[in-house]
Design an enzyme around this catalytic site. Structure first.
Site, PDB file in Angstrom:
ATOM      1  N   ASN A   1       1.686  12.469   4.992  1.00  0.00           N
ATOM      2  CA  ASN A   1       0.864  11.671   5.893  1.00  0.00           C
ATOM      3  C   ASN A   1       1.431  11.749   7.308  1.00  0.00           C
ATOM      4  O   ASN A   1       2.486  11.187   7.601  1.00  0.00           O
ATOM      5  CB  ASN A   1       0.855  10.219   5.402  1.00  0.00           C
ATOM      6  CG  ASN A   1      -0.201   9.376   6.059  1.00  0.00           C
ATOM      7  OD1 ASN A   1      -0.086   8.165   6.123  1.00  0.00           O
ATOM      8  ND2 ASN A   1      -1.253   9.994   6.557  1.00  0.00           N
TER       9      ASN A   1
ATOM     10  N   GLU B   1     -11.986   6.316   5.593  1.00  0.00           N
ATOM     11  CA  GLU B   1     -11.486   7.100   6.728  1.00  0.00           C
ATOM     12  C   GLU B   1     -12.714   7.608   7.491  1.00  0.00           C
ATOM     13  O   GLU B   1     -13.108   8.753   7.389  1.00  0.00           O
ATOM     14  CB  GLU B   1     -10.596   8.229   6.208  1.00  0.00           C
ATOM     15  CG  GLU B   1      -9.398   7.678   5.432  1.00  0.00           C
ATOM     16  CD  GLU B   1      -8.682   8.697   4.570  1.00  0.00           C
ATOM     17  OE1 GLU B   1      -9.054   9.902   4.622  1.00  0.00           O
ATOM     18  OE2 GLU B   1      -7.753   8.318   3.835  1.00  0.00           O
TER      19      GLU B   1
ATOM     20  N   PHE C   1      -1.249   7.767  12.102  1.00  0.00           N
ATOM     21  CA  PHE C   1      -1.566   9.086  11.546  1.00  0.00           C
ATOM     22  C   PHE C   1      -2.779   9.725  12.212  1.00  0.00           C
ATOM     23  O   PHE C   1      -3.061  10.903  12.007  1.00  0.00           O
ATOM     24  CB  PHE C   1      -1.858   8.973  10.043  1.00  0.00           C
ATOM     25  CG  PHE C   1      -2.876   7.918   9.730  1.00  0.00           C
ATOM     26  CD1 PHE C   1      -4.213   8.086  10.011  1.00  0.00           C
ATOM     27  CD2 PHE C   1      -2.476   6.713   9.158  1.00  0.00           C
ATOM     28  CE1 PHE C   1      -5.142   7.105   9.735  1.00  0.00           C
ATOM     29  CE2 PHE C   1      -3.390   5.723   8.865  1.00  0.00           C
ATOM     30  CZ  PHE C   1      -4.735   5.930   9.162  1.00  0.00           C
TER      31      PHE C   1
ATOM     32  N   ARG D   1      -8.642  35.192  46.215  1.00  0.00           N
ATOM     33  CA  ARG D   1      -8.261  34.157  47.168  1.00  0.00           C
ATOM     34  C   ARG D   1      -7.995  32.812  46.493  1.00  0.00           C
ATOM     35  O   ARG D   1      -7.120  32.050  46.915  1.00  0.00           O
ATOM     36  CB  ARG D   1      -9.375  34.008  48.197  1.00  0.00           C
ATOM     37  CG  ARG D   1      -9.006  33.169  49.381  1.00  0.00           C
ATOM     38  CD  ARG D   1     -10.170  32.794  50.282  1.00  0.00           C
ATOM     39  NE  ARG D   1     -11.392  33.551  50.119  1.00  0.00           N
ATOM     40  CZ  ARG D   1     -12.585  33.092  50.511  1.00  0.00           C
ATOM     41  NH1 ARG D   1     -12.693  31.912  51.081  1.00  0.00           N
ATOM     42  NH2 ARG D   1     -13.666  33.834  50.355  1.00  0.00           N
TER      43      ARG D   1
ATOM     44  N   HIS E   1      -4.021  16.275  -3.289  1.00  0.00           N
ATOM     45  CA  HIS E   1      -4.292  16.497  -1.869  1.00  0.00           C
ATOM     46  C   HIS E   1      -3.977  17.923  -1.424  1.00  0.00           C
ATOM     47  O   HIS E   1      -4.303  18.304  -0.290  1.00  0.00           O
ATOM     48  CB  HIS E   1      -3.477  15.516  -1.022  1.00  0.00           C
ATOM     49  CG  HIS E   1      -4.013  14.108  -1.065  1.00  0.00           C
ATOM     50  ND1 HIS E   1      -4.444  13.502  -2.212  1.00  0.00           N
ATOM     51  CD2 HIS E   1      -4.175  13.184  -0.076  1.00  0.00           C
ATOM     52  CE1 HIS E   1      -4.854  12.271  -1.942  1.00  0.00           C
ATOM     53  NE2 HIS E   1      -4.702  12.054  -0.645  1.00  0.00           N
TER      54      HIS E   1
ATOM     55  N   TYR F   1     -13.297  35.289  45.703  1.00  0.00           N
ATOM     56  CA  TYR F   1     -12.702  34.094  45.096  1.00  0.00           C
ATOM     57  C   TYR F   1     -11.698  34.428  44.005  1.00  0.00           C
ATOM     58  O   TYR F   1     -10.702  33.730  43.828  1.00  0.00           O
ATOM     59  CB  TYR F   1     -13.795  33.207  44.500  1.00  0.00           C
ATOM     60  CG  TYR F   1     -14.682  32.504  45.501  1.00  0.00           C
ATOM     61  CD1 TYR F   1     -14.505  32.661  46.869  1.00  0.00           C
ATOM     62  CD2 TYR F   1     -15.708  31.680  45.065  1.00  0.00           C
ATOM     63  CE1 TYR F   1     -15.327  32.021  47.776  1.00  0.00           C
ATOM     64  CE2 TYR F   1     -16.536  31.024  45.966  1.00  0.00           C
ATOM     65  CZ  TYR F   1     -16.346  31.204  47.328  1.00  0.00           C
ATOM     66  OH  TYR F   1     -17.166  30.558  48.212  1.00  0.00           O
TER      67      TYR F   1
ATOM     68  N   TYR G   1       0.825  -1.202   0.000  1.00  0.00           N
ATOM     69  CA  TYR G   1       0.000   0.000   0.000  1.00  0.00           C
ATOM     70  C   TYR G   1       0.863   1.259   0.000  1.00  0.00           C
ATOM     71  O   TYR G   1       1.815   1.387   0.775  1.00  0.00           O
ATOM     72  CB  TYR G   1      -0.921   0.035   1.224  1.00  0.00           C
ATOM     73  CG  TYR G   1      -1.664   1.348   1.360  1.00  0.00           C
ATOM     74  CD1 TYR G   1      -2.721   1.659   0.512  1.00  0.00           C
ATOM     75  CD2 TYR G   1      -1.281   2.308   2.293  1.00  0.00           C
ATOM     76  CE1 TYR G   1      -3.390   2.860   0.597  1.00  0.00           C
ATOM     77  CE2 TYR G   1      -1.934   3.527   2.401  1.00  0.00           C
ATOM     78  CZ  TYR G   1      -2.986   3.797   1.544  1.00  0.00           C
ATOM     79  OH  TYR G   1      -3.637   5.004   1.614  1.00  0.00           O
TER      80      TYR G   1
END
Length: 583
Positions: free
Chosen positions: A204, A426, A341, A295, A91, A292, A61
């Protein structure tokens, strides 16, 4: 990254020891990089595995198949270069404003560091070309939007690689913005020519999330440390009590961050070491306890400290992790497909960072209200004389409130969302890119709110004159007055806010606290500092040391117990270790 290289012009990356502080420093462009010999050998061995796969016609792959939904499509050998180039071009689909040169430089440095681990299969020739581009500051145009944080930061890393291929836009100090190929040529560099798997090795991974996260966590740590000092000055001008910071109170709730914050408050407030005329003058009228927002500052600031420490731990691991797919394991002579990834780790951590550091602004805004409200402060309304004619800090407080309100929306975690992509291949993603970008926005708003508080506290101090606060807080006041003048009548406020914001971003308020001189019995007593686990500890020498039984070089001032009137000064156990770049 070796500690010994920190002060040189060239530092060595090894893929295993980069810190968030190191990466932010690399983003400034003041140093060049190279690989360690061990990293070079790992990269070469990893590449040999890929070359063997091609030679033996094995199907792997990303090496000789399509990507995502096309993982089962085998690509012929004569198309493998085109396959990798097409991957980057297709991409490179990001949108939005480009990353700044500093952030792009960080992104490139981080990608080089993880490739140096030797599990990506990239060639030394390609990695060396990336190093040369970094050293020349040839930086691709990388749009900030487009990553879903799994499979890694595909779009931004593709844009990063596209420029290195000589396509798209690129910037360098020598040429400015221009065509990437021409920018490379102007710097004596050649475009990348991608071999098998190299496109996938370069685009990637989680480096966009992690590099932006590194900046966010470093800035968060800086503002968290300074928030204690700013809040202490506010407490002082509001004539608050120091009793709430007694070390015994915090010792019985031993969260490291809380104890660190309380220690820092004790270090700058009224004590035998650092007396305050304001506190002494108010002692007969001292309140039993405060609101508060005064403090409980150590408790609120403290959890931010501990969250920052946790996030730094997560990001430091991520900075030195192999996060592409498939990964190459030369010792086993194989590649393995997995899911490193996926950006869930840095995404969740950065969502947590935004939530934690936001509280520094939330409680700061409440203190600003107390400074501006005459019924709470016993000071002139909005910290200005001739109220009505002058509005003073009225709208500065509104700005703080607006920023805090924006942060409430930005703190909604992005990593709880997921949208299926790539035809359901994905089908779960981290949305870590947005987690990182909004964490940076939250941190910036926190810096700005605390800048407003610091301005307001310094203005409030004017109404206590001629009385003085403690020497460390007077030093902080003097620093602020180098960039802004007292508010005697209305003027444009924004430049003052920006000037003090700059001081905080550059950690100058912390430095004013760290190194100072104080007069004792007519002589100078030098207070110096060392960083121990990220927290500054006072060292006392000269006349000041005599007040505690003589000169004690390189000894913590807390060593002899109670130093604050009625309080103990014992420093806490630290919540985090300092990176090697912070000596």
């Amino acid at each position: 990254m070796s500690c010994t290289g920190q002060n040189s012009d060239i530092i060595s990356l090894d893929g295993n020891s980069l810190t968030t502080a190191d990466l932010v420093s690399l983003g400034k462009g003041l140093t060049k990089i190279k690989l360690t010999p061990e990293a070079e050998q790992r990269v070469k061995r990893s590449r040999e595995v890929i070359e063997t796969i091609i030679k033996e016609n094995k199907v792997v792959y990303g090496v000789n198949t399509g990507f995502g939904k096309f993982a089962n499509t085998v690509i012929p050998k004569d198309k493998l270069k085109e396959l990798q180039e097409n991957l980057i071009r297709s991409h490179a689909a990001g949108v939005g404003s480009p990353l700044s040169p500093e952030r792009t430089r960080m992104l490139l440095a981080l990608r080089i560091n993880v490739l140096a681990k030797g599990h990506s299969g990239v060639s030394m020739e390609t990695l060396q070309a990336m190093i040369e581009a970094f050293n020349a500051s040839c930086l691709s145009l990388v749009p900030e939007k487009g990553t879903v944080g799994a499979s890694g930061d595909l779009a931004p890393l593709s844009h990063l690689t596209l420029g290195l291929m000589g396509e798209g836009q690129m910037w360098s100090p020598k040429s400015g913005w221009g065509n990437a190929k021409e920018v490379l040529e102007a710097n004596g560099l050649k475009p990348l020519s991608l071999g098998p798997k190299e496109g996938l090795a370069l685009n990637n991974g989680t480096q966009m999330i992690t590099s932006l996260g590194a900046e966010a966590v470093e800035r968060a740590q800086a503002i968290a440390r300074q928030a204690d000092i700013v809040a202490a000055l506010t407490l002082e001008v509001l004539k608050g009590t120091t009793k709430a910071f007694d070390s015994d109170i915090h010792a019985v709730r031993p969260h490291p961050g809380q104890n660190e914050a309380a220690w820092r408050f004790r270090s700058v407030l009224d004590s035998d070491i650092f007396p305050s005329q304001i506190t002494e003058n108010n002692r007969p009228h001292q309140r039993v306890q405060d609101a508060y927002s005064l403090r409980c500052s150590p408790q609120v600031h403290g959890v931010a400290n501990d969250i920052i420490a946790f996030v730094k731990q997560v990001l430091t691991i991520e900075l030195n992790s192999a996060t592409d797919n498939p990964l190459v394991f030369p010792d086993r002579n194989l590649t393995l497909s997995g899911g490193n990834f996926h950006g869930e780790y840095p995404a969740k951590a950065l969502d947590m960072l935004a939530i934690g550091v936001h509280e520094l602004a939330s409680i700061s805004e409440r203190r600003i209200e107390r400074l501006c409200n005459p019924s709470l402060s016993e000071l002139p309304a909005f910290l200005v004389n001739e109220g009505g004619l002058n509005s003073g800090f009225m709208i500065a407080h509104c700005t703080a409130a607006a920023l805090v309100s924006e942060n409430k929306v930005l703190c909604h975690p992005s990593s709880v969302d997921s949208l299926s992509t790539s035809a359901a291949t994905e089908d779960h993603v981290s949305m870590g890119g947005w987690a990182a970008r909004k964490a940076l926005r939250v941190v910036e708003h926190v810096e700005q709110v605390l800048a407003i508080e610091l301005l307001a506290a310094c203005q409030a101090l004017e109404f206590h004159r001629p009385l003085k606060t403690t020497p460390p807080l007077e030093k902080v006041y003097a620093l602020v007055r180098t960039v802004t003048r007292p508010w005697d009548k209305d003027r444009v406020m924004s430049p003052d806010i920006e000037a003090v914001h700059k001081l905080l971003k550059e950690e100058q308020v912390l430095q004013a606290f760290i190194v100072r001189s104080a007069g004792t019995e007519g002589k100078d007593a030098v207070v110096t500092e060392v960083n121990v686990s990220g927290l500054s500890k006072s060292l006392v020498a000269g006349q000041l040391g005599k007040r505690f039984g003589g000169l004690r070089e390189k000894t913590d001032v807390s060593a002899e117990g109670p130093l604050t009137r009625g309080d103990k000064m014992n420093p806490p156990t630290m919540s985090q270790s300092a990176p090697c770049s912070q000596a």
